[in-house]
Design a protein around this motif. Structure first.
Motif, PDB file in Angstrom:
ATOM      1  N   SER A  82       6.615  18.089   0.967  1.00 34.30           N
ATOM      2  CA  SER A  82       8.021  18.151   0.352  1.00 34.30           C
ATOM      3  C   SER A  82       8.828  18.121   1.713  1.00 34.30           C
ATOM      4  CB  SER A  82       8.213  19.223  -0.515  1.00 34.30           C
ATOM      5  OG  SER A  82       8.330  20.288   0.233  1.00 34.30           O
ATOM      6  N   GLY A  83       8.330  18.407   2.651  1.00 32.11           N
ATOM      7  CA  GLY A  83       9.055  18.319   4.072  1.00 32.11           C
ATOM      8  C   GLY A  83       9.432  19.743   4.343  1.00 32.11           C
ATOM      9  N   ALA A  84       8.976  20.863   3.780  1.00 36.65           N
ATOM     10  CA  ALA A  84       9.391  22.074   3.852  1.00 36.65           C
ATOM     11  C   ALA A  84       8.668  22.842   5.211  1.00 36.65           C
ATOM     12  CB  ALA A  84       9.302  23.046   2.614  1.00 36.65           C
ATOM     13  N   TRP A  85       9.211  23.371   5.868  1.00 34.39           N
ATOM     14  CA  TRP A  85       8.579  23.945   7.231  1.00 34.39           C
ATOM     15  C   TRP A  85       7.971  25.527   6.945  1.00 34.39           C
ATOM     16  CZ3 TRP A  85       7.156  21.321  11.264  1.00 34.39           C
ATOM     17  CH2 TRP A  85       7.720  20.003  11.653  1.00 34.39           C
ATOM     18  N   HIS A  86       6.674  25.594   7.180  1.00 36.38           N
ATOM     19  CA  HIS A  86       6.129  27.026   6.994  1.00 36.38           C
ATOM     20  C   HIS A  86       5.578  27.549   8.427  1.00 36.38           C
ATOM     21  CE1 HIS A  86       5.285  26.301   2.743  1.00 36.38           C
ATOM     22  NE2 HIS A  86       5.931  25.179   2.894  1.00 36.38           N
ATOM     23  N   LEU A  87       5.902  28.938   8.736  1.00 35.21           N
ATOM     24  CA  LEU A  87       5.228  29.535   9.795  1.00 35.21           C
ATOM     25  C   LEU A  87       3.754  29.753   9.588  1.00 35.21           C
ATOM     26  CD1 LEU A  87       7.944  32.439  10.621  1.00 35.21           C
ATOM     27  CD2 LEU A  87       7.273  30.167  12.050  1.00 35.21           C
ATOM     28  N   THR A  88       2.949  29.549  10.552  1.00 31.91           N
ATOM     29  CA  THR A  88       1.324  29.921  10.472  1.00 31.91           C
ATOM     30  C   THR A  88       1.716  31.465  10.739  1.00 31.91           C
ATOM     31  OG1 THR A  88       1.092  29.468  12.806  1.00 31.91           O
ATOM     32  CG2 THR A  88       0.978  27.512  11.138  1.00 31.91           C
ATOM     33  N   ASP A  89       0.309  32.116  10.592  1.00 32.17           N
ATOM     34  CA  ASP A  89       0.167  33.521  11.158  1.00 32.17           C
ATOM     35  C   ASP A  89       0.561  33.483  12.340  1.00 32.17           C
ATOM     36  OD1 ASP A  89      -0.903  33.931   8.558  1.00 32.17           O
ATOM     37  OD2 ASP A  89      -3.067  33.897   9.027  1.00 32.17           O
ATOM     38  N   THR A  90       0.188  32.727  13.321  1.00 31.30           N
ATOM     39  CA  THR A  90       0.503  32.925  14.784  1.00 31.30           C
ATOM     40  C   THR A  90       2.029  32.821  14.890  1.00 31.30           C
ATOM     41  OG1 THR A  90      -1.523  31.854  15.617  1.00 31.30           O
ATOM     42  CG2 THR A  90       0.464  31.567  17.059  1.00 31.30           C
ATOM     43  N   GLY A  91       2.827  31.631  14.406  1.00 33.23           N
ATOM     44  CA  GLY A  91       4.156  31.523  14.241  1.00 33.23           C
ATOM     45  C   GLY A  91       4.891  32.861  13.597  1.00 33.23           C
ATOM     46  N   ARG A  92       4.287  33.293  12.735  1.00 32.92           N
ATOM     47  CA  ARG A  92       4.887  34.836  12.101  1.00 32.92           C
ATOM     48  C   ARG A  92       4.855  35.702  13.017  1.00 32.92           C
ATOM     49  NH1 ARG A  92       6.744  35.765   7.347  1.00 32.92           N
ATOM     50  NH2 ARG A  92       6.893  38.100   6.949  1.00 32.92           N
ATOM     51  N   ARG A  93       3.655  35.791  13.760  1.00 35.66           N
ATOM     52  CA  ARG A  93       3.745  37.059  14.598  1.00 35.66           C
ATOM     53  C   ARG A  93       4.573  36.626  15.951  1.00 35.66           C
ATOM     54  NH1 ARG A  93      -1.783  36.398  13.869  1.00 35.66           N
ATOM     55  NH2 ARG A  93      -2.058  35.152  15.761  1.00 35.66           N
ATOM     56  N   LEU A  94       4.692  35.555  16.340  1.00 35.60           N
ATOM     57  CA  LEU A  94       5.833  35.461  17.189  1.00 35.60           C
ATOM     58  C   LEU A  94       7.196  35.658  16.782  1.00 35.60           C
ATOM     59  CD1 LEU A  94       6.515  34.068  20.017  1.00 35.60           C
ATOM     60  CD2 LEU A  94       6.460  31.657  18.771  1.00 35.60           C
ATOM     61  N   ALA A  95       7.502  35.143  15.568  1.00 32.07           N
ATOM     62  CA  ALA A  95       8.769  35.271  15.144  1.00 32.07           C
ATOM     63  C   ALA A  95       9.197  36.920  14.784  1.00 32.07           C
ATOM     64  CB  ALA A  95       9.133  34.554  13.913  1.00 32.07           C
ATOM     65  N   LEU A  96       8.205  37.588  14.421  1.00 32.58           N
ATOM     66  CA  LEU A  96       8.435  39.155  14.189  1.00 32.58           C
ATOM     67  C   LEU A  96       8.704  39.530  15.613  1.00 32.58           C
ATOM     68  CD1 LEU A  96       5.706  39.780  11.714  1.00 32.58           C
ATOM     69  CD2 LEU A  96       8.231  40.124  11.495  1.00 32.58           C
ATOM     70  N   ALA A  97       7.767  39.168  16.843  1.00 27.11           N
ATOM     71  CA  ALA A  97       8.227  39.768  18.169  1.00 27.11           C
ATOM     72  C   ALA A  97       9.352  39.431  18.512  1.00 27.11           C
ATOM     73  CB  ALA A  97       6.881  39.264  18.784  1.00 27.11           C
ATOM     74  N   LEU A  98       9.943  38.230  18.406  1.00 27.01           N
ATOM     75  CA  LEU A  98      11.315  37.638  18.948  1.00 27.01           C
ATOM     76  C   LEU A  98      12.397  38.586  18.191  1.00 27.01           C
ATOM     77  CD1 LEU A  98      10.526  33.904  19.233  1.00 27.01           C
ATOM     78  CD2 LEU A  98      10.795  35.417  21.117  1.00 27.01           C
ATOM     79  N   GLN A  99      12.192  38.440  16.996  1.00 27.00           N
ATOM     80  CA  GLN A  99      13.317  39.407  16.135  1.00 27.00           C
ATOM     81  C   GLN A  99      13.433  40.844  16.704  1.00 27.00           C
ATOM     82  OE1 GLN A  99      12.563  40.421  11.991  1.00 27.00           O
ATOM     83  NE2 GLN A  99      14.535  39.644  11.447  1.00 27.00           N
TER      84      GLN A  99
END
Length: 238
Positions: A82-99
């Motif tokens: 559908s064109g929706a973007w999802h974080l992978t497990d690696t992306g989620r860990r990175l996003a949590l660390a950045l937040q």
């Protein structure tokens, strides 16, 4: 002056100021992961809560036109049919660390009082409350970018710095949606908008329409709360 017009530069000053102040911490996170965070660094507070629909991504990124090749190649995000973007497990860990890094950087920056009467961190509990009311109200008036990014993700142990930075980041997209709607309604492309002189009658009309479209979110606050919100933000370093 309309409240939306009055509060907009204060929001922008505080948010861009705190993001700049937190940059050493976010840079350290990026170095530790060895990854380019790309769109995660701008949209982490929404991406952590839900996939980002194609329409929301297109709206939120319309002013920067990001190349998503690296995000896919590094394995920090995927895009579905559908064109929706999802974080992978690696992306989620990175996003949590950045937040978390941005929240910590914010508290360090906002704790500094250049004069004794500045509220410092004492402003954050009330700011978090008022921002929560605004984001809830924006569900009725926000466009595709705001809808993709709010409500924001906050971990159970979220600090006040994390809450305020995440909520403030999402709030800015309510106005961004309003601005896109205003120049589109005027029959302009983004390139044509950028070519307009700031003092031109057409550009001023677009800004006035933006304020009109942005205003409903602030109706969630009564008059006293609106001035309190402006005063608390204005007293923070930026």
């Amino acid at each position: 002056m309309d409240y939306a017009a009055l509060v907009r530069p204060v929001i922008d000053r505080v948010y861009t100021g705190v993001r700049a102040a937190a940059r050493p911490r976010t840079r350290q996170v990026v170095e530790e992961f060895g990854l380019d965070p790309g769109f995660i660094v701008s949209f982490y507070f929404g991406l952590l809560a839900r996939p980002m629909p194609a329409e929301g991504f297109a709206a939120a990124s319309s002013y920067i036109d990001p190349d998503m090749t690296d995000a896919l190649a590094q394995g920090i995000a995927t895009v579905d049919e559908s064109g929706a973007w999802h974080l992978t497990d690696t992306g989620r860990r990175l996003a949590l660390a950045l937040q978390r890094a941005i929240g910590e950087g914010a508290e360090e920056f906002w704790a500094v009082k250049n004069i004794p009467t500045m509220p410092g961190l004492d402003a954050l509990p009330r700011l978090a409350d008022l921002l929560g009311k605004l984001l809830a109200a924006g569900a009725a008036s926000g466009g595709p970018a705001f809808s993709a990014l709010a409500p924001v993700y906050e971990p159970a142990d979220a600090s006040l710095g994390l809450q305020v930075t995440s909520r403030l980041g999402a709030l800015r997209h309510h106005r961004a949606d309003a601005h896109r709607a205003a120049w589109a309604a005027a029959g302009l492309t983004l390139g044509e908008l950028r070519a307009l002189p700031a003092e031109s009658e057409q550009r001023q009309a677009i800004e006035a329409d933006t304020n009109r479209r942005d205003a409903p979110i602030y109706e969630a606050l009564d008059e006293e709360e609106r001035w309190e919100f402006l005063a608390l933000l204005g007293a923070l370093p930026g």
